[in-house]
Motif scaffolding. Structure first.
Motif, mmCIF file in Angstrom:
data_model
loop_
_atom_site.group_PDB
_atom_site.id
_atom_site.type_symbol
_atom_site.label_atom_id
_atom_site.label_comp_id
_atom_site.label_asym_id
_atom_site.label_seq_id
_atom_site.Cartn_x
_atom_site.Cartn_y
_atom_site.Cartn_z
ATOM 1 N N VAL A 182 3.122 -2.368 -10.536
ATOM 2 C CA VAL A 182 3.890 -2.430 -11.783
ATOM 3 C C VAL A 182 3.341 -1.430 -12.797
ATOM 4 O O VAL A 182 4.095 -0.686 -13.436
ATOM 5 N N ARG A 183 2.026 -1.359 -12.956
ATOM 6 C CA ARG A 183 1.421 -0.434 -13.917
ATOM 7 C C ARG A 183 1.717 1.021 -13.553
ATOM 8 O O ARG A 183 2.071 1.833 -14.417
ATOM 9 N N GLU A 184 1.613 1.373 -12.274
ATOM 10 C CA GLU A 184 1.872 2.752 -11.855
ATOM 11 C C GLU A 184 3.323 3.141 -12.126
ATOM 12 O O GLU A 184 3.604 4.237 -12.626
ATOM 13 N N VAL A 185 4.273 2.260 -11.817
ATOM 14 C CA VAL A 185 5.689 2.570 -12.039
ATOM 15 C C VAL A 185 5.984 2.690 -13.530
ATOM 16 O O VAL A 185 6.679 3.612 -13.977
ATOM 17 N N VAL A 186 5.458 1.764 -14.322
ATOM 18 C CA VAL A 186 5.700 1.784 -15.766
ATOM 19 C C VAL A 186 5.099 3.038 -16.400
ATOM 20 O O VAL A 186 5.735 3.707 -17.224
ATOM 21 N N ASP A 187 3.877 3.395 -16.004
ATOM 22 C CA ASP A 187 3.256 4.609 -16.538
ATOM 23 C C ASP A 187 4.056 5.849 -16.153
ATOM 24 O O ASP A 187 4.176 6.800 -16.937
ATOM 25 N N GLY A 188 4.623 5.850 -14.937
ATOM 26 C CA GLY A 188 5.399 7.005 -14.496
ATOM 27 C C GLY A 188 6.680 7.210 -15.273
ATOM 28 O O GLY A 188 7.198 8.326 -15.340
ATOM 29 N N LEU B 133 2.452 -17.549 -17.727
ATOM 30 C CA LEU B 133 2.273 -16.126 -18.017
ATOM 31 C C LEU B 133 3.610 -15.510 -18.407
ATOM 32 O O LEU B 133 4.653 -15.841 -17.826
ATOM 33 N N ILE B 134 3.564 -14.593 -19.394
ATOM 34 C CA ILE B 134 4.726 -13.795 -19.774
ATOM 35 C C ILE B 134 4.358 -12.331 -19.559
ATOM 36 O O ILE B 134 3.407 -11.823 -20.164
ATOM 37 N N VAL B 135 5.095 -11.660 -18.691
ATOM 38 C CA VAL B 135 4.916 -10.226 -18.458
ATOM 39 C C VAL B 135 6.093 -9.508 -19.115
ATOM 40 O O VAL B 135 7.256 -9.760 -18.768
ATOM 41 N N THR B 136 5.776 -8.603 -20.048
ATOM 42 C CA THR B 136 6.811 -7.867 -20.781
ATOM 43 C C THR B 136 6.683 -6.386 -20.450
ATOM 44 O O THR B 136 5.636 -5.776 -20.675
ATOM 45 N N VAL B 137 7.750 -5.823 -19.916
ATOM 46 C CA VAL B 137 7.799 -4.395 -19.572
ATOM 47 C C VAL B 137 8.811 -3.719 -20.493
ATOM 48 O O VAL B 137 9.953 -4.173 -20.621
ATOM 49 N N SER B 138 8.376 -2.653 -21.157
ATOM 50 C CA SER B 138 9.246 -1.886 -22.052
ATOM 51 C C SER B 138 9.389 -0.480 -21.514
ATOM 52 O O SER B 138 8.391 0.205 -21.286
ATOM 53 N N LEU B 139 10.634 -0.046 -21.297
ATOM 54 C CA LEU B 139 10.908 1.265 -20.723
ATOM 55 C C LEU B 139 11.817 2.063 -21.650
ATOM 56 O O LEU B 139 12.736 1.493 -22.256
ATOM 57 N N PRO B 140 11.621 3.371 -21.776
ATOM 58 C CA PRO B 140 12.506 4.178 -22.625
ATOM 59 C C PRO B 140 13.880 4.336 -21.987
ATOM 60 O O PRO B 140 14.014 4.415 -20.771
ATOM 61 N N ILE B 141 14.910 4.329 -22.839
ATOM 62 C CA ILE B 141 16.282 4.559 -22.390
ATOM 63 C C ILE B 141 16.679 5.973 -22.802
ATOM 64 O O ILE B 141 16.653 6.297 -23.971
ATOM 65 N N MET C 69 9.152 -2.328 -8.882
ATOM 66 C CA MET C 69 8.491 -2.964 -10.023
ATOM 67 C C MET C 69 9.033 -4.373 -10.241
ATOM 68 O O MET C 69 8.267 -5.338 -10.399
ATOM 69 N N LEU C 70 10.372 -4.506 -10.233
ATOM 70 C CA LEU C 70 10.978 -5.819 -10.428
ATOM 71 C C LEU C 70 10.644 -6.763 -9.274
ATOM 72 O O LEU C 70 10.407 -7.963 -9.477
ATOM 73 N N VAL C 71 10.630 -6.222 -8.046
ATOM 74 C CA VAL C 71 10.290 -7.061 -6.887
ATOM 75 C C VAL C 71 8.906 -7.663 -7.049
ATOM 76 O O VAL C 71 8.687 -8.869 -6.826
ATOM 77 N N ASN C 72 7.928 -6.863 -7.457
ATOM 78 C CA ASN C 72 6.559 -7.363 -7.584
ATOM 79 C C ASN C 72 6.428 -8.335 -8.753
ATOM 80 O O ASN C 72 5.691 -9.321 -8.662
ATOM 81 N N LEU D 201 0.828 -1.203 0.000
ATOM 82 C CA LEU D 201 0.000 0.000 0.000
ATOM 83 C C LEU D 201 0.864 1.255 0.000
ATOM 84 O O LEU D 201 0.586 2.223 -0.724
ATOM 85 N N LEU D 202 1.933 1.249 0.788
ATOM 86 C CA LEU D 202 2.841 2.384 0.821
ATOM 87 C C LEU D 202 3.532 2.559 -0.529
ATOM 88 O O LEU D 202 3.653 3.680 -1.046
ATOM 89 N N THR D 203 3.992 1.457 -1.118
ATOM 90 C CA THR D 203 4.645 1.526 -2.433
ATOM 91 C C THR D 203 3.696 2.060 -3.494
ATOM 92 O O THR D 203 4.060 2.895 -4.329
ATOM 93 N N LEU D 204 2.444 1.588 -3.467
ATOM 94 C CA LEU D 204 1.459 2.044 -4.439
ATOM 95 C C LEU D 204 1.191 3.537 -4.281
ATOM 96 O O LEU D 204 1.065 4.272 -5.262
ATOM 97 N N SER D 205 1.127 4.000 -3.041
ATOM 98 C CA SER D 205 0.909 5.426 -2.803
ATOM 99 C C SER D 205 2.081 6.249 -3.325
ATOM 100 O O SER D 205 1.899 7.313 -3.912
ATOM 101 N N ARG D 206 3.305 5.758 -3.124
ATOM 102 C CA ARG D 206 4.488 6.482 -3.596
ATOM 103 C C ARG D 206 4.615 6.441 -5.104
ATOM 104 O O ARG D 206 5.237 7.312 -5.705
ATOM 105 N N ALA D 207 4.037 5.417 -5.737
ATOM 106 C CA ALA D 207 4.140 5.292 -7.190
ATOM 107 C C ALA D 207 3.131 6.151 -7.926
ATOM 108 O O ALA D 207 3.262 6.357 -9.133
#
Length: 466
Positions: free
Chosen positions: A436-442, A457-465, A366-369, A304-310
């Motif tokens: 994960v969604r909140e961090v990725v959107d941020g 399940l395959i979860v694929t996260v794409s982040l800009p460099i 994000m990676l932890v979750n 809950l704390l992580t979600l609030s911070r994200a």
């Protein structure tokens, strides 16, 4: 008395700082001053180039006069009868000193200063230092009839910068006076324009100020002119978003309280049972259950704390350079004990460091979750593969497991807070993928869920460099 005057002055300045008229006037004047500053800078360099051009033309004329005055005596040697006009053309009343040099093609000095610095290009003026003074120097090669093979002589003339700088200053000051007149005229016109044009905007400002802080109902768009109605429309949209955000916050608090109530009640019951139990084995069993419930509620509170911070706006933007490959390895090592206990094969595939700039703490969360979800939902004797790579200028993290997977129709719903698929046996709060969604959107990235071959399940996260 002085304290009251000081307090009154501060309040007056505060009111002025909130005035739309003062803000727009300051912005317009600042823009004008910036434009004038750029024009003055540009005019300075234009004046400098003009002064250099005039000086270079004078230097070229002087070198030609000197070159045409060179003659060959009976012995075949070059001689110079220096005409006074060659140097007098630099006498402009600013005390310039003139230096010259005439040498043959084979390096013999005909006349002048032997150590005069030479430019790198003919017929082009260059700045040099001669005897501790800055000079503008130019060189010209000129053929002389009578020298062996009609060889050429090199004539170099240098003059100090006094006249050049004086001409530059005069040109720049003339342009500066024009710019001052333009600023004064533009300021006068701007003040009049603000007085006439800001009345509707000031009415809108007063209407917003007079509203109570709890009023979020829309403002009437017909209270201002047509050009300002998009502003009123934007304000109404903003107030609607604020209402929606407040409703979302209330729902979040309500859901969090609901989620915390059940495990807290369970902890209280287990603690009471352990306190009343006489049998050691049953007491140990109750205490073990109590520890399990405590870990669960501790994890829920942490999520809950992580979600609030994200959530957007909850933290200052950060640009940490985070190596996703290194972070994934450390998180996998932290989950290795649980994976070994359930005989889950965990692997990391990577080809080198993959750095992403962003909030390093949130990226690790994000990676932890992602990895924690994969470990929780994988079957006994299962497998988990984490891949970290770069593709098309983006960082791509893939977490694949062979757990029960997520049905196609629920792959968007699982990103909602506290949502859990019916029939799920693994412990969880339904917050992992929301985080994960909140961090990725941020970070401006994307997350996608797919079905693995053979189930899972395959979860694929794409982040800009950056």
């Amino acid at each position: 008395m002085s304290n009251r005057l000081g307090s009154k002055t501060v309040k007056t300045l505060a009111r002025l700082s909130q005035s739309l008229r003062v803000q727009l006037l300051g912005l317009v004047l600042l823009t004008l001053l910036g434009a004038i500053g750029f024009n003055l800078y540009d005019s300075f360099w234009t004046a400098d180039e003009t002064a250099k051009l005039v000086t270079d033309r004078t230097l070229l004329a002087s070198t030609r006069v000197i070159a045409e005055s060179v003659r060959v005596d009976e012995g075949g040697n070059a001689q110079l009868d220096l005409p006074p006009a060659a140097l007098e053309m630099f006498d402009t009343g600013y005390g310039d000193r003139v230096f010259y040099q005439v040498i043959t093609a084979w390096g013999s000095l005909v006349s002048g200063f032997p150590d005069l610095p030479l430019p790198t290009i003919q017929r082009a003026g260059e700045d040099r230092i001669f005897h501790g003074a800055g000079v503008r120097v130019m060189m010209l090669d000129h053929p002389v009839v009578g020298l062996p093979n009609d060889a050429a002589i090199s004539v170099t003339v240098a003059v100090t910068h006094n006249s050049q700088y004086a001409m530059r200053r005069q040109l720049w000051l003339a342009d500066f006076s024009k710019q001052v007149v333009l600023v004064l005229a533009a300021s006068f016109v701007t003040i009049l324009g603000l007085q006439w044009g800001l009345a509707p905007a000031l009415r809108l400002r007063d209407a917003v100020r007079e509203r109570g802080r709890n009023r979020l109902d829309p403002l009437p768009e017909d209270m201002v002119q047509t050009e300002l109605r998009p502003l009123v429309h934007a304000l109404n949209d903003h107030m609607e978003r604020v209402q929606n955000q407040m409703a979302a916050q209330r729902r979040f608090v309500s859901n969090a309280a609901h989620q915390l109530r059940t495990p807290l009640a369970l902890i209280s019951t287990q603690a009471s049972v352990a306190a009343r139990e006489i049998d050691d084995s049953r007491r140990d069993e109750a205490l073990s259950a109590l520890r399990t419930s405590t870990r669960q509620i501790s994890r829920l509170a942490s999520q809950l704390l992580t979600l609030s911070r994200a959530e957007p706006g909850s933290r200052r933007p950060r640009k940490d350079a985070t190596d996703l490959r290194k972070a994934a390895r450390e998180i996998l090592e932290a989950h290795a004990e649980e994976a070994l206990r359930r005989n889950i094969d965990v692997g990391l595939e990577e080809a080198g460091p993959v750095f992403v700039k962003g909030d390093g703490t949130m990226l690790r969360e994000m990676l932890v979750n992602l990895i924690d979800n994969a470990v929780r939902y994988s079957r006994e004797n299962g497998r988990i593969t984490v891949t970290v790579r770069q593709a098309d200028g983006r960082a791509v993290v893939t977490v694949e497991d062979n757990g029960p997977g997520i049905p196609q129709g629920e792959r968007e719903q699982v990103f909602e807070r506290f949502y859990r698929i019916v029939g799920t046996e693994a412990e969880g709060s339904g917050l992992g993928l929301s985080i994960v969604r909140e961090v990725v959107d941020g970070t401006g990235g994307s997350v996608q869920l797919d079905e693995a071959e053979g189930g899972g399940l395959i979860v694929t996260v794409s982040l800009p460099i950056e």
